[in-house]
Enzyme design. Structure first.
Site, short mmCIF file in Angstrom:
data_model
loop_
_atom_site.label_atom_id
_atom_site.label_comp_id
_atom_site.label_asym_id
_atom_site.label_seq_id
_atom_site.Cartn_x
_atom_site.Cartn_y
_atom_site.Cartn_z
N LYS A 13 0.83 -1.22 0.00
CA LYS A 13 0.00 0.00 0.00
C LYS A 13 0.86 1.26 0.00
O LYS A 13 0.62 2.18 -0.77
CB LYS A 13 -0.93 0.04 1.23
CG LYS A 13 -1.93 -1.09 1.31
CD LYS A 13 -2.90 -0.89 2.46
CE LYS A 13 -2.26 -0.91 3.84
NZ LYS A 13 -1.64 -2.19 4.23
N ARG A 88 -9.43 1.01 8.85
CA ARG A 88 -8.91 -0.30 9.28
C ARG A 88 -10.01 -1.14 9.91
O ARG A 88 -9.76 -2.27 10.32
CB ARG A 88 -7.82 -0.11 10.34
CG ARG A 88 -6.41 0.24 9.85
CD ARG A 88 -5.67 -0.91 9.31
NE ARG A 88 -4.28 -1.16 9.55
CZ ARG A 88 -3.23 -0.48 9.12
NH1 ARG A 88 -3.35 0.65 8.52
NH2 ARG A 88 -2.02 -0.93 9.32
N ARG A 123 11.72 -5.92 4.47
CA ARG A 123 11.33 -4.53 4.19
C ARG A 123 12.20 -3.54 4.98
O ARG A 123 12.46 -3.76 6.16
CB ARG A 123 9.87 -4.39 4.60
CG ARG A 123 9.23 -3.12 4.20
CD ARG A 123 7.76 -3.33 4.16
NE ARG A 123 7.13 -3.11 5.45
CZ ARG A 123 5.84 -2.76 5.57
NH1 ARG A 123 5.10 -2.61 4.51
NH2 ARG A 123 5.32 -2.59 6.75
N ARG A 156 11.27 -1.55 10.51
CA ARG A 156 10.26 -1.16 11.50
C ARG A 156 10.18 -2.21 12.61
O ARG A 156 10.28 -3.39 12.35
CB ARG A 156 8.89 -1.04 10.82
CG ARG A 156 8.70 0.30 10.13
CD ARG A 156 7.48 0.35 9.27
NE ARG A 156 6.27 -0.23 9.85
CZ ARG A 156 5.06 -0.15 9.27
NH1 ARG A 156 4.93 0.49 8.13
NH2 ARG A 156 4.01 -0.69 9.84
N ARG A 167 -0.45 -8.91 13.17
CA ARG A 167 -1.03 -7.87 12.31
C ARG A 167 -1.93 -8.50 11.24
O ARG A 167 -2.97 -7.95 10.88
CB ARG A 167 0.09 -7.03 11.66
CG ARG A 167 0.81 -6.17 12.70
CD ARG A 167 2.06 -5.54 12.14
NE ARG A 167 1.77 -4.57 11.10
CZ ARG A 167 2.68 -4.08 10.26
NH1 ARG A 167 3.93 -4.50 10.34
NH2 ARG A 167 2.35 -3.19 9.36
P1 AMP Z 1 0.88 0.89 8.66
O1 AMP Z 1 2.04 1.79 8.54
O2 AMP Z 1 -0.32 1.33 7.87
O3 AMP Z 1 1.20 -0.56 8.46
O4 AMP Z 1 0.38 1.01 10.20
C1 AMP Z 1 1.23 0.62 11.27
C2 AMP Z 1 0.39 0.46 12.53
O5 AMP Z 1 -0.24 1.71 12.87
C3 AMP Z 1 -0.76 -0.53 12.44
O6 AMP Z 1 -0.34 -1.88 12.66
C4 AMP Z 1 -1.66 -0.03 13.57
O7 AMP Z 1 -1.14 -0.38 14.84
C5 AMP Z 1 -1.52 1.49 13.43
N1 AMP Z 1 -2.53 2.06 12.52
C6 AMP Z 1 -2.33 2.63 11.29
N2 AMP Z 1 -3.48 3.06 10.75
C7 AMP Z 1 -4.45 2.73 11.66
C8 AMP Z 1 -5.87 2.90 11.67
N3 AMP Z 1 -6.53 3.44 10.64
N4 AMP Z 1 -6.54 2.47 12.77
C9 AMP Z 1 -5.90 1.92 13.81
N5 AMP Z 1 -4.56 1.72 13.87
C10 AMP Z 1 -3.84 2.12 12.80
#
Ligand code: AMP
Length: 212
Positions: A13, A88, A123, A156, A167
């Site tokens: 994404k 989400r 990654r 990360r 996740r």
């Molecule tokens: P990402 O960078 O999109 O993979 O997000 C990393 C982490 O941030 C996720 O595993 C969640 O813990 C948190 N996170 C990101 N976006 C959301 C969202 N819309 N709602 C809740 N938690 C989020």
């Protein structure tokens, strides 16, 4: 143009959102980046967020909606945006129009779980500009160093295999129901997220232009 990109963690994404953002000259809004920025500020809120992210769980809708409401006011969103990582869960999807208005299209990038763990453990991202790499499929020219700004590449904390498994579980339980939510609204486009990054972005752009 108001787009939403959905898909499991590691589906690509972030990478595709950056490409679409440059192509269509629209803002890239990553809620994960907004949260990581808050963590860097080392506030009490940032500390709370980092514990949740490092466990692979979802941050509360309230916190996310506050951050998103602020981000959407930014000047760069006036031509449109691509949302990466939001919504989400179904409740976030239901609240989204009240924060950003009606969405034009939702793109689902599909990748099988079996591919994800290997993808995510390789990654890396730039500590300064956020550019993404993969040690095998999209390596930087110099090991550990960003091609764009020469800064250090980092893994990360939530990309380790155990956290990735959680996740994925959270994705299947909480996030995947939004696929049917958007299908029923006739907004969903689905593309295969396995293959070469450039081929996938070409398919994405063609699909979006064909769907206008
Ligand atoms: P990402 O960078 O999109 O993979 O997000 C990393 C982490 O941030 C996720 O595993 C969640 O813990 C948190 N996170 C990101 N976006 C959301 C969202 N819309 N709602 C809740 N938690 C989020």
């Amino acid at each position: 143009m108001k787009l939403v990109l959905i898909g499991c963690p590691g589906a690509g994404k972030g990478t595709q959102a950056k490409i679409l953002s440059n192509h269509f000259k629209i803002a890239h809004i990553s809620t994960g980046d907004l949260l990581r920025d808050e963590i860097k500020l080392k506030t009490d809120l940032g500390l709370k967020i980092s514990t949740i992210i490092e466990a692979g769980e979802l941050v509360s809708d309230e916190i996310i909606e506050q951050l998103l409401s602020k981000r959407i006011l930014n000047q760069d969103c006036k031509n449109g945006f691509i949302l990466d990582g939001y919504p989400r869960n179904v409740s976030q999807a239901e609240n989204l129009p009240s924060i950003v208005g009606q969405i034009d299209k939702v793109i689902l990038i599909s990748v099988d779980d079996s591919i994800i763990i290997e993808r995510m453990s390789g990654r890396r991202s730039c500590s300064k500009c956020g550019q993404m790499y993969h040690i095998n499929y999209n390596p930087p020219k110099v090991n550990g160093v960003c091609d764009m700004c020469n800064s250090k590449l980092l893994q990360r904390n939530d990309d380790t295999p155990d956290i990735v498994k959680n996740r994925l579980l959270v994705y299947h339980n909480s996030t995947s129901p939004i696929i049917d939510f958007y299908k029923s609204k006739n907004l969903l486009l689905e593309i295969d997220g396995v293959g070469n990054i450039d081929d996938i972005s070409k398919t994405l752009i063609d699909t979006l232009q064909g769907a206008k």
